[in-house]
Design a protein around this motif. Structure first.
Motif, short mmCIF file in Angstrom:
data_model
loop_
_atom_site.label_atom_id
_atom_site.label_comp_id
_atom_site.label_asym_id
_atom_site.label_seq_id
_atom_site.Cartn_x
_atom_site.Cartn_y
_atom_site.Cartn_z
N LYS A 114 7.12 -6.77 3.97
CA LYS A 114 8.03 -6.22 4.99
C LYS A 114 8.31 -7.26 6.07
O LYS A 114 9.05 -7.01 7.00
CB LYS A 114 7.42 -4.98 5.63
N LYS A 117 11.76 -8.06 7.89
CA LYS A 117 12.74 -6.96 7.76
C LYS A 117 13.08 -6.43 9.15
O LYS A 117 14.24 -6.27 9.48
CB LYS A 117 12.20 -5.86 6.87
N SER A 139 14.61 -10.45 4.44
CA SER A 139 13.54 -10.41 3.45
C SER A 139 13.72 -11.53 2.43
O SER A 139 12.76 -12.24 2.07
CB SER A 139 13.53 -9.05 2.75
#
Length: 161
Positions: A114, A117, A139
């Motif tokens: 993650k 992000k 990402s």
């Protein structure tokens, strides 16, 4: 000759794609499978044998559902919907892999992350990219960043210059 590092975040509709040339982020956008193919074969001015793709491995993630009656209907429906979306992302990854293998491009898989992000300011500080980005492209940029050897520095809290 330096490698061209491309980071990819597979998604159901358009994939996050980031390209690093000489360790500098130069392309950051979402592309369909066919746009990615054209980018690699027609639109870009580089030799395909110099390309290495660093891609999120969504196929390593499996959806697990509780047996019927063990969760309420709303949560069960949400879990099934997440599973369908995950399955579609996994199929997208498969299609990207098939295309890259057909083109003879090396693929390196990375665990789902993650990172970047939601952390737009960290992404901008590490890459110098201040133009438009979204969660999928950031990402992809992270996986490419790992590919140029900078990812470990970010994870440890330092940045190589």
């Amino acid at each position: 000759m330096n490698k061209i590092i491309i980071g990819i975040d597979p998604d159901t509709k358009a994939h996050g794609v980031a390209m690093y040339l000489d360790n500098k982020l130069t392309v950051l956008k979402c592309m369909t499978l066919m746009e990615l193919h054209n980018f690699l074969t027609c639109d870009s001015n580089f030799e395909i044998d110099r390309v290495v793709v660093h891609m999120e491995n969504v196929k390593a993630n499996n959806a697990v559902f509780m047996p019927h009656g063990r969760m309420d209907k709303k949560r069960e429906g949400e879990a099934k919907a997440r599973g369908r979306t995950l399955g579609m992302c996994q199929q997208s990854q498969t299609e990207i892999e098939r295309m890259l293998e057909w083109l003879g491009i090396e693929i390196i898989h990375h665990s789902i992350s993650k990172r970047w992000k939601k952390e737009k300011s960290q992404f901008e500080g590490c890459t110098g990219w201040t133009a438009r980005s979204n969660e999928d492209t950031r990402s992809a940029a992270y996986f490419g960043f790992i590919g140029i050897g900078m990812g470990k520095a970010v994870l440890s809290g330092t940045k190589k210059d």
